[in-house]
Write a protein that holds these residues in place. Structure first.
Motif, mmCIF file in Angstrom:
data_model
loop_
_atom_site.group_PDB
_atom_site.id
_atom_site.type_symbol
_atom_site.label_atom_id
_atom_site.label_comp_id
_atom_site.label_asym_id
_atom_site.label_seq_id
_atom_site.Cartn_x
_atom_site.Cartn_y
_atom_site.Cartn_z
ATOM 1 N N PRO A 706 5.433 -10.651 -10.207
ATOM 2 C CA PRO A 706 4.092 -10.277 -9.749
ATOM 3 C C PRO A 706 4.068 -10.142 -8.224
ATOM 4 N N PHE A 707 3.442 -9.108 -7.715
ATOM 5 C CA PHE A 707 3.338 -8.906 -6.279
ATOM 6 C C PHE A 707 1.892 -9.110 -5.841
ATOM 7 N N LYS A 708 1.756 -9.434 -4.569
ATOM 8 C CA LYS A 708 0.428 -9.638 -4.004
ATOM 9 C C LYS A 708 -0.089 -8.338 -3.402
ATOM 10 N N ARG A 709 -1.387 -8.371 -3.125
ATOM 11 C CA ARG A 709 -2.029 -7.216 -2.501
ATOM 12 C C ARG A 709 -1.367 -6.889 -1.155
ATOM 13 N N GLU A 710 -1.063 -7.912 -0.393
ATOM 14 C CA GLU A 710 -0.436 -7.720 0.919
ATOM 15 C C GLU A 710 0.949 -7.098 0.771
ATOM 16 N N GLN A 711 1.724 -7.575 -0.211
ATOM 17 C CA GLN A 711 3.078 -7.050 -0.404
ATOM 18 C C GLN A 711 3.043 -5.579 -0.793
ATOM 19 N N LEU A 712 2.148 -5.223 -1.693
ATOM 20 C CA LEU A 712 2.055 -3.830 -2.119
ATOM 21 C C LEU A 712 1.619 -2.941 -0.953
ATOM 22 N N ALA A 713 0.652 -3.414 -0.154
ATOM 23 C CA ALA A 713 0.171 -2.615 0.977
ATOM 24 C C ALA A 713 1.291 -2.352 1.973
ATOM 25 N N ARG A 714 2.047 -3.393 2.289
ATOM 26 C CA ARG A 714 3.111 -3.220 3.286
ATOM 27 C C ARG A 714 4.268 -2.381 2.728
ATOM 28 N N LYS A 715 4.556 -2.548 1.465
ATOM 29 C CA LYS A 715 5.657 -1.774 0.889
ATOM 30 C C LYS A 715 5.328 -0.282 0.912
ATOM 31 N N ILE A 716 4.112 0.067 0.518
ATOM 32 C CA ILE A 716 3.722 1.484 0.507
ATOM 33 C C ILE A 716 3.690 2.032 1.926
ATOM 34 N N ALA A 717 3.197 1.229 2.866
ATOM 35 C CA ALA A 717 3.155 1.683 4.256
ATOM 36 C C ALA A 717 4.563 1.907 4.798
ATOM 37 N N ASP A 718 5.509 1.014 4.445
ATOM 38 C CA ASP A 718 6.891 1.180 4.903
ATOM 39 C C ASP A 718 7.518 2.437 4.333
ATOM 40 N N VAL A 719 7.295 2.695 3.048
ATOM 41 C CA VAL A 719 7.930 3.845 2.400
ATOM 42 C C VAL A 719 7.316 5.156 2.881
ATOM 43 N N LEU A 720 5.999 5.188 3.040
ATOM 44 C CA LEU A 720 5.344 6.414 3.490
ATOM 45 C C LEU A 720 5.469 6.628 4.989
ATOM 46 N N GLY A 721 5.778 5.531 5.722
ATOM 47 C CA GLY A 721 5.875 5.637 7.170
ATOM 48 C C GLY A 721 7.245 6.124 7.589
#
Length: 742
Positions: A706-721
């Motif tokens: 299970p991932f947290k809201r913070e983890q998902l936000a940062r992961k997507i930002a890293d991949v799209l950035g």
């Protein structure tokens, strides 16, 4: 005795004469065959000379036909020209075959081929010019003297080849004559040699007595070789006579039974060996039951196993002999027993892996729903401290469940690793302050390292988690306080160590050792300490998965783990990680400063078969500002992408999907249409589609459930950035331990 020696000498003389005659006949036959071969080679040279001459004539015939046609314009002149041109190709092929054994002629043929080709092209050009443009155009080509130069070069090459072949023919004729002379002289020499052998016969008779002595010496040498062979065996062999006394033995017999040298001598009774090996710690040769069983099966071999005090396993085989004695054979079966143990361990690991993989996916999906919804509830609950406390407890329980699942996957070697070259001397000192705060003031934490440490190849996060688990276990073993020592060093596990530990590959390793001064463990506990759910702690004080996780992580990293412990003497756990041969990875430092969650407006396609997980993932993304498209399986995901292909910026998909289209298949299909679409996999249990040999495939982004809201936000930002190094965003399963910056 004398008659026997004389008869033997006469037989030897006759045999030698026959051998000489056979040799002379064989050599004569060989010379005759050689002479016949020489004649054949001479004929071969004649064939080559004839073919060369035919090739030269064909070239001239082709030129003659061409000249006739150019001057007259009559087609009947083209018949000899065409015939000669066709013969040239055939003759060239025949020359290639005839001179296949002559590299010089082969080279000249290769040089001649383009010259002939150019000449034929010049002839064909003039013929075509005469046919198309008339005599004057053809004469201009002829008067350019290009064809004459080609003809001159071809004739020069053919002349040189003829000269070489004639020289070779002369040499072969000379060799043929020389071989004929050899045959004559060999017959004469063979006859002379036979006479010399007859003269030596008398000398052989005088030497007959010495041969008898040599035969006896040979027998002694044979006995010595047999003895050496017996001593070279890796098995112990002891031969006992009818009187049950030792007759013969080899060196391994004494070594494997750990016998004193004075006891191993001819005439020692078998009962003395039985009595000596019956002492504690020695492999008893036989028990009364085995002796009685052997007497009931007279004439049959009896096999049984024994174990020495040093854990060496012996297989003992007693084989009766016809005279009433027997042979005792000892085999060291330690390696086989170790291999069987490794096989049993592998089978156990496979069974646990199948069980773990079966429950991890569904269990982590449930935890994802709980964690995600708790975060939403926490944000909407306001400032009510009691309600916030209950939400925190529920979140703690969910993360605790994720921790247990992660430890099971680690032991079963099913966790996806992102190994990198780690500078232990740079990362381990940062862990010491955290350990001091975590373990308490009653534990003295010490750190020791060796100069020139090798980099280790492992997953940095998993290595830190393993050291923390070992430190927590050490703390529990020292309730009244003590000393914890973390030691780093370079170790070379050689072939001898690998032979004693069959699961180890010899080579260079970076060692991390964690030692304590606690109460220690017995040998029986040490044998089971890495088993999952095995613990010596009271109920409710431990899950029994900490050391199992360490064991699984080290084995999945192609390393080795060894534990040393004695009651009252403390425990040392040594982790050997493979030495890294590549550049050391830079480890990002942690920070405790609060950072706002990154938000975005990109379009994300979410593909997840669990409706509750899909709902919470879409809710988190929508709350972060992203536009969300959702699908329940791979086929629906492809259809949804087809409707909005130009809008989708990122695919967030589960690895395990129902139907024919799995998560990896879906990502590859979308990448084939729009390569710029980024992909993040999410899963609580990764199958082989994105993880191979325990390592995440290159270029693959994975966020574990299970991932947290913070983890998902940062992961997507890293991949799209901006482009970042592919890696694993593991669920926060170590939240119970204090942070470094706490």
């Amino acid at each position: 005795m004398t008659k026997h020696l004389v008869a033997r000498a006469n037989f030897l003389i006759l045999a030698v004469l026959l051998v000489i005659l056979a040799l002379v006949g064989a050599m004569t036959w060989e010379r005759l065959n050689a002479s016949r071969d020489a004649r054949q080679w001479s004929q071969h040279s004649y064939d080559v000379l004839g073919t060369l001459k035919d090739l030269s004539i064909a070239l001239r015939d082709a030129e003659t036909g061409q000249r006739g046609y150019v001057l007259t314009g009559k087609d009947e002149y083209l018949s000899p020209y065409d015939a000669a041109r066709d013969r040239i190709g055939v003759l060239q092929g025949e020359m290639q075959k005839l001179t296949a054994d002559n590299p010089v002629q082969q080279r000249r043929l290769r040089d001649l081929a383009p010259v002939i080709q150019h000449k034929l092209e010049e002839l064909a050009q003039t013929v075509q010019a005469r046919r198309d443009s008339g005599l004057e155009t053809a004469l201009r080509i002829i008067n350019a003297d290009t064809g004459r130069a080609y003809m001159r070069d071809a004739e020069a090459s053919l002349t040189a080849m003829l000269a070489d072949e004639e020289k070779l023919l002369t040499e072969r004729v000379a060799q043929n004559d020389a071989r004929a002379g050899w045959v004559r002289w060999m017959v004469i020499g063979g006859s002379g040699l036979a006479i010399l052998v007859l003269l030596a016969a008398a000398r052989l008779l005088n030497q007959a007595w010495s041969r008898s002595y040599e035969s006896e010496a040979s027998q002694r040498d044979l006995a010595l070789r047999l003895r050496t062979t017996l001593d070279s065996l890796s098995q112990g062999v002891g031969v006992f006579g009818q009187d049950q006394k030792l007759k013969s033995w080899n060196h391994c017999f004494q070594v494997l039974l750990d016998l004193p040298k004075a006891m191993v001598r001819p005439g020692t009774a078998y009962a003395a060996f039985v009595e000596h090996t019956a002492e504690p710690g020695r492999p008893a040769l036989e028990t009364e039951d085995q002796i009685r069983h052997g007497s009931q099966r007279a004439g049959e071999a009896v096999t049984y196993e024994r174990q020495r005090a040093d854990s060496h396993h012996l297989e003992i085989r007693r084989t009766p002999m016809p005279d009433g004695g027997f042979v005792l054979t000892l085999s060291d079966m330690t390696k086989r027993v170790q291999a069987e143990g490794v096989l049993r361990e592998a089978q156990k690991m496979q069974a646990i892996g199948q069980l773990t993989g079966g429950i991890a996916h569904d269990f982590n999906n449930l935890l994802q729903v709980i964690v995600g919804n708790l975060e939403f509830v926490r944000a909407k609950a306001g400032d009510d401290p009691k309600l916030q406390q209950r939400i925190e407890r529920a979140a703690w329980a969910a993360q605790r469940g994720a921790t247990l699942t992660g430890q099971l996957l680690a032991f079963a070697r099913k966790q996806p690793l992102a190994p990198a070259a780690i500078d232990l001397a740079a990362t381990m000192p940062d862990l010491v302050p955290l350990l001091r705060r975590t373990l308490g003031e009653h534990i003295d934490v010490r750190y020791v390292e060796t100069a020139g440490l090798w980099p280790a190849m492992a997953d940095p996060a998993q290595l830190e988690s393993a050291v923390l688990n070992l430190a927590l276990n050490a703390r529990d073993a020292m309730p009244g306080g003590g000393r914890l020592t973390i030691e780093l060093g370079n170790k070379v596990l050689d072939e001898a160590y690998a032979r004693d530990n069959t699961e180890v590959t010899a080579g260079d390793y970076a060692m991390v050792a964690v030692s304590d001064t606690g109460h220690g463990m017995t040998r029986e506990v040490v044998a089971r300490v890495f088993e999952p759910f095995f613990t010596t702690k009271p109920d409710g004080k431990g899950t029994g998965l900490g050391l199992a996780m360490v064991f699984g992580f080290v084995k999945q990293s192609a390393g080795h783990v060894k534990i040393y412990s004695e009651p009252g003497q403390g425990t040392t756990v040594k982790i050997y990680l493979p030495r890294a041969m590549e550049a050391v990875a830079v480890v990002a430092t942690r920070t405790s400063a609060p950072i706002d969650l990154p938000r975005g407006s990109a379009t994300v396609l979410v593909v997840e078969d669990e409706a509750a997980v899909r709902e919470i993932a879409c809710a988190i993304l929508s709350d972060l500002g992203y536009r969300v498209l959702e699908a329940a399986d791979g086929e629906e995901g492809l259809r949804m992408f087809g409707l909005h292909a130009s809008q989708v910026d990122l695919l967030l998909t589960d690895v395990v999907l129902p139907g024919k289209v799995r998560g990896r298949d879906l990502s590859e299909s979308i990448a084939a249409i729009r390569p710029e679409v980024k992909v993040i996999f999410m899963s609580g249990y990764t199958e082989n589609s994105i993880v191979h040999h325990g390592r995440l495939d290159d270029g693959v982004h994975l966020i574990g459930k299970p991932f947290k809201r913070e983890q998902l936000a940062r992961k997507i930002a890293d991949v799209l950035g901006p482009p970042t190094t592919a890696g694993i965003e593991a669920p926060n399963i170590v939240e119970l331990r204090p942070r470094r910056d706490a």
